[in-house]
Motif scaffolding. Structure first.
Motif, short mmCIF file in Angstrom:
data_model
loop_
_atom_site.label_atom_id
_atom_site.label_comp_id
_atom_site.label_asym_id
_atom_site.label_seq_id
_atom_site.Cartn_x
_atom_site.Cartn_y
_atom_site.Cartn_z
N MET A 1 0.85 -1.18 0.00
CA MET A 1 0.00 0.00 0.00
C MET A 1 0.90 1.24 0.00
O MET A 1 1.80 1.37 0.81
CB MET A 1 -0.88 -0.04 1.24
N ALA A 2 0.65 2.17 -0.88
CA ALA A 2 1.48 3.36 -1.02
C ALA A 2 1.20 4.34 0.12
O ALA A 2 0.08 4.46 0.60
CB ALA A 2 1.20 4.04 -2.36
N GLU A 3 2.27 5.03 0.53
CA GLU A 3 2.11 6.06 1.56
C GLU A 3 1.36 7.24 0.98
O GLU A 3 1.54 7.59 -0.17
CB GLU A 3 3.49 6.53 2.05
N GLU A 4 0.55 7.85 1.80
CA GLU A 4 -0.19 9.01 1.37
C GLU A 4 0.76 10.21 1.34
O GLU A 4 1.54 10.43 2.26
CB GLU A 4 -1.33 9.26 2.36
N CYS A 5 0.72 10.99 0.27
CA CYS A 5 1.60 12.16 0.12
C CYS A 5 1.02 13.36 0.87
O CYS A 5 -0.16 13.39 1.19
CB CYS A 5 1.74 12.52 -1.36
N GLU A 6 1.88 14.34 1.10
CA GLU A 6 1.42 15.59 1.70
C GLU A 6 0.53 16.32 0.72
O GLU A 6 0.60 16.12 -0.49
CB GLU A 6 2.62 16.48 2.05
N ILE A 7 -0.30 17.20 1.27
CA ILE A 7 -1.18 17.98 0.39
C ILE A 7 -0.33 18.94 -0.43
O ILE A 7 0.75 19.37 -0.01
CB ILE A 7 -2.26 18.75 1.18
N THR A 8 -0.84 19.29 -1.59
CA THR A 8 -0.14 20.24 -2.46
C THR A 8 -0.43 21.66 -1.98
O THR A 8 -1.37 21.89 -1.21
CB THR A 8 -0.62 20.09 -3.92
N ASP A 9 0.38 22.59 -2.46
CA ASP A 9 0.15 24.00 -2.12
C ASP A 9 -1.22 24.45 -2.61
O ASP A 9 -1.91 25.22 -1.94
CB ASP A 9 1.25 24.89 -2.72
N SER A 10 -1.62 23.95 -3.76
CA SER A 10 -2.92 24.31 -4.32
C SER A 10 -4.06 23.81 -3.42
O SER A 10 -5.01 24.55 -3.14
CB SER A 10 -3.06 23.70 -5.72
N PRO A 89 -3.64 14.61 3.02
CA PRO A 89 -4.99 15.11 2.70
C PRO A 89 -6.04 14.83 3.78
O PRO A 89 -6.84 15.70 4.11
CB PRO A 89 -5.32 14.38 1.39
N GLY A 90 -6.05 13.63 4.36
CA GLY A 90 -7.02 13.31 5.40
C GLY A 90 -6.83 14.16 6.64
O GLY A 90 -7.81 14.63 7.24
N GLU A 91 -5.58 14.38 7.03
CA GLU A 91 -5.28 15.23 8.19
C GLU A 91 -5.71 16.67 7.92
O GLU A 91 -6.28 17.33 8.79
CB GLU A 91 -3.78 15.21 8.50
N ALA A 92 -5.42 17.14 6.71
CA ALA A 92 -5.79 18.51 6.34
C ALA A 92 -7.30 18.70 6.40
O ALA A 92 -7.79 19.71 6.92
CB ALA A 92 -5.26 18.84 4.95
N LYS A 93 -8.03 17.71 5.92
CA LYS A 93 -9.50 17.80 5.97
C LYS A 93 -9.99 17.82 7.41
O LYS A 93 -10.91 18.57 7.74
CB LYS A 93 -10.11 16.64 5.20
N ASP A 94 -9.39 17.01 8.27
CA ASP A 94 -9.78 16.99 9.69
C ASP A 94 -9.50 18.33 10.36
O ASP A 94 -10.34 18.84 11.12
CB ASP A 94 -9.05 15.88 10.44
N ILE A 95 -8.33 18.90 10.09
CA ILE A 95 -7.97 20.21 10.67
C ILE A 95 -8.91 21.28 10.14
O ILE A 95 -9.37 22.15 10.88
CB ILE A 95 -6.49 20.58 10.37
N PHE A 96 -9.22 21.21 8.85
CA PHE A 96 -10.15 22.16 8.25
C PHE A 96 -11.51 22.08 8.95
O PHE A 96 -12.08 23.10 9.33
CB PHE A 96 -10.32 21.90 6.75
#
Length: 153
Positions: A1-10, A89-96
């Motif tokens: 299973m591939a590691e999830e990447c950090e969110i992009t600046d966009s 992305p999942g962490e960013a959505k949770d923080i949002f």
């Protein structure tokens, strides 16, 4: 299973811009639990108790303002983490979502501290009679201890 990447600046900018849109917080859910000053607080319950209180003393309003300051500080902390943190992305959505919910709580409570809005809503708001005040009472102890610390500084 591939590691999830950090969110992009966009993606990050899209989330941050969403937080700054007018009235975006309408319909957002107030977080159930958050940590303030190292203590776990049932934010949803506390806001519910405060908003459903029939009358507010001047001390209540002072405490609500202290609470608002704490929430604003927490909201700014979350927004800064969303802006600068290494997030997937999942962490960013949770923080949002947490930030948006904090903003909703702030907006709901801010109206109570403005005399003109408090007076006009007092006659028309529906009061839930079975609202418990346990969470607010517990939070009051935190607010009082925080007030004591700032008096000493």
């Amino acid at each position: 299973m591939a590691e999830e990447c950090e969110i992009t600046d966009s993606e990050r900018n899209k989330l941050l811009n969403s937080l700054n849109r007018r009235l975006f917080w309408v319909g957002e859910q107030i977080p159930r639990r958050i940590t303030l000053d190292g203590k776990e607080v049932d934010l949803h319950e506390v806001v519910w108790e405060i908003v459903n209180k029939k009358r507010y003393t001047s001390k209540d309003l002072e405490n609500i303002q202290v609470f608002l300051d704490m929430l604003y500080e927490k909201e700014q902390e979350c927004e800064k983490y969303l802006e600068e943190g290494d997030l997937k992305p999942g962490e960013a959505k949770d923080i949002f979502s947490e930030t948006a919910g904090l903003m909703r709580a702030i907006m709901d409570l801010r109206e109570l501290t403005e005399p003109s809005k408090r007076k006009s809503s007092g006659d028309t708001k529906h009061i839930c009679k079975d609202v418990k005040t346990d969470e607010w009472d517990r939070l009051m102890k935190i607010l009082i201890s925080r007030g004591d610390r700032s008096d000493q500084e």
